[in-house]
Design a protein around this motif. Structure first.
Motif, mmCIF file in Angstrom:
data_model
loop_
_atom_site.group_PDB
_atom_site.id
_atom_site.type_symbol
_atom_site.label_atom_id
_atom_site.label_comp_id
_atom_site.label_asym_id
_atom_site.label_seq_id
_atom_site.Cartn_x
_atom_site.Cartn_y
_atom_site.Cartn_z
ATOM 1 N N ASN A 1 2.698 22.767 -14.295
ATOM 2 C CA ASN A 1 3.736 21.886 -14.129
ATOM 3 C C ASN A 1 3.464 20.660 -13.584
ATOM 4 O O ASN A 1 2.400 20.474 -13.164
ATOM 5 N N GLU A 2 4.506 19.857 -13.692
ATOM 6 C CA GLU A 2 4.331 18.273 -13.396
ATOM 7 C C GLU A 2 5.357 18.136 -12.171
ATOM 8 O O GLU A 2 6.449 18.724 -12.458
ATOM 9 N N TYR A 3 4.948 17.218 -11.222
ATOM 10 C CA TYR A 3 5.854 16.837 -10.182
ATOM 11 C C TYR A 3 5.864 15.237 -9.825
ATOM 12 O O TYR A 3 4.860 15.060 -9.747
ATOM 13 N N SER A 4 7.017 15.033 -9.567
ATOM 14 C CA SER A 4 7.250 13.607 -9.211
ATOM 15 C C SER A 4 7.765 13.331 -7.881
ATOM 16 O O SER A 4 8.956 14.000 -7.471
ATOM 17 N N TYR A 5 6.985 12.241 -7.299
ATOM 18 C CA TYR A 5 7.359 12.197 -5.573
ATOM 19 C C TYR A 5 7.644 10.708 -5.483
ATOM 20 O O TYR A 5 6.852 9.955 -6.274
ATOM 21 N N TRP A 6 8.458 10.336 -4.538
ATOM 22 C CA TRP A 6 8.795 8.961 -4.222
ATOM 23 C C TRP A 6 8.691 8.710 -2.884
ATOM 24 O O TRP A 6 8.763 9.361 -2.121
ATOM 25 N N GLY A 7 8.137 7.218 -2.557
ATOM 26 C CA GLY A 7 8.172 6.767 -1.187
ATOM 27 C C GLY A 7 9.439 6.389 -0.802
ATOM 28 O O GLY A 7 10.581 6.541 -1.672
ATOM 29 N N SER B 1 0.949 -1.137 -0.017
ATOM 30 C CA SER B 1 0.017 -0.009 0.007
ATOM 31 C C SER B 1 0.982 1.005 -0.005
ATOM 32 O O SER B 1 1.933 1.327 0.483
ATOM 33 N N CYS B 2 0.493 2.393 -0.639
ATOM 34 C CA CYS B 2 1.162 3.518 -0.383
ATOM 35 C C CYS B 2 0.070 4.680 -0.654
ATOM 36 O O CYS B 2 -0.762 4.868 -1.376
ATOM 37 N N ALA B 3 0.028 5.362 0.375
ATOM 38 C CA ALA B 3 -0.822 6.648 0.652
ATOM 39 C C ALA B 3 -0.264 7.876 0.426
ATOM 40 O O ALA B 3 0.909 8.258 1.140
ATOM 41 N N ALA C 1 13.069 -7.452 -4.165
ATOM 42 C CA ALA C 1 13.618 -6.075 -4.507
ATOM 43 C C ALA C 1 13.068 -5.062 -3.395
ATOM 44 O O ALA C 1 12.202 -5.299 -2.620
ATOM 45 N N VAL C 2 13.599 -3.981 -3.468
ATOM 46 C CA VAL C 2 13.042 -2.701 -2.970
ATOM 47 C C VAL C 2 11.862 -2.152 -3.660
ATOM 48 O O VAL C 2 12.141 -1.746 -4.848
ATOM 49 N N TYR C 3 10.736 -2.077 -3.322
ATOM 50 C CA TYR C 3 9.791 -1.550 -3.819
ATOM 51 C C TYR C 3 9.443 -0.122 -3.603
ATOM 52 O O TYR C 3 9.105 0.193 -2.473
ATOM 53 N N TYR C 4 9.371 0.689 -4.626
ATOM 54 C CA TYR C 4 9.123 2.121 -4.386
ATOM 55 C C TYR C 4 7.695 2.615 -5.177
ATOM 56 O O TYR C 4 7.232 2.082 -6.123
ATOM 57 N N CYS C 5 7.103 3.543 -4.210
ATOM 58 C CA CYS C 5 5.885 4.102 -4.756
ATOM 59 C C CYS C 5 6.240 5.414 -5.604
ATOM 60 O O CYS C 5 6.935 6.102 -4.879
ATOM 61 N N ASN C 6 5.568 5.547 -6.432
ATOM 62 C CA ASN C 6 5.707 7.062 -7.258
ATOM 63 C C ASN C 6 4.566 7.476 -7.603
ATOM 64 O O ASN C 6 3.450 6.809 -7.946
ATOM 65 N N THR C 7 4.200 8.940 -7.490
ATOM 66 C CA THR C 7 3.137 9.540 -7.939
ATOM 67 C C THR C 7 3.602 10.806 -8.755
ATOM 68 O O THR C 7 4.663 11.628 -8.544
ATOM 69 N N VAL C 8 2.921 11.261 -9.873
ATOM 70 C CA VAL C 8 2.984 12.392 -10.748
ATOM 71 C C VAL C 8 1.556 13.317 -10.437
ATOM 72 O O VAL C 8 0.816 12.652 -10.477
ATOM 73 N N LEU C 9 2.325 14.541 -9.955
ATOM 74 C CA LEU C 9 1.064 15.425 -9.740
ATOM 75 C C LEU C 9 1.346 16.594 -10.680
ATOM 76 O O LEU C 9 2.350 16.877 -11.126
#
Length: 121
Positions: free
Chosen positions: A106-112, A21-23, A93-101
């Motif tokens: 503009n667009e912004y990318s964020y990582w868990g 899960s990723c909130a 693996a290490v699993y990463y969540c990503n979101t693009v806002l």
């Protein structure tokens, strides 16, 4: 600053299942989620895409997880899930969540921070 909090990783035997899960939180007014995604980084390898989903429900999967993993999203909670079935040792693996806002042109990318998934043979 947008925050992504992941959970659900762990150790599982081959053939088993896990649900990640990723909130996403602290999304300020005027910004919207364009897409959310899961990436993974196996030991000694580069980060690779696992699956993506849009708020409208469009999904995309890497070939190596098709038919085994399912990505879903709860728009009301800004939360993305990854149901992983029939896990294989190579899914370790290490699993990463990503979101693009997007917002204000503009667009912004964020990582868990990442969550470890280990599949034993």
């Amino acid at each position: 600053q947008v925050q992504l909090v992941e959970s659900g990783g762990g150790l599982v035997q081959a053939g088993g299942s896990l649900r990640l899960s990723c909130a996403a939180s602290r999304i300020i007014f005027g910004f919207r989620i364009n897409a959310m995604a899961w990436y993974r980084q196996p030991p000694g390898n580069q980060r690779e895409l696992v699956a993506t989903i849009t708020p409208g429900g469009s999904t995309n999967y890497a070939d190596y997880v098709k038919g085994r993993f399912t990505i879903s999203m709860d728009n009301a909670k800004n939360t993305v899930y990854l149901q992983m079935n029939s896990l294989k040792p190579e899914d370790t693996a290490v699993y990463y969540c990503n979101t693009v806002l997007s917002g204000y042109g503009n667009e912004y990318s964020y990582w868990g921070q990442g969550t470890q998934v280990t599949v034993s043979s």
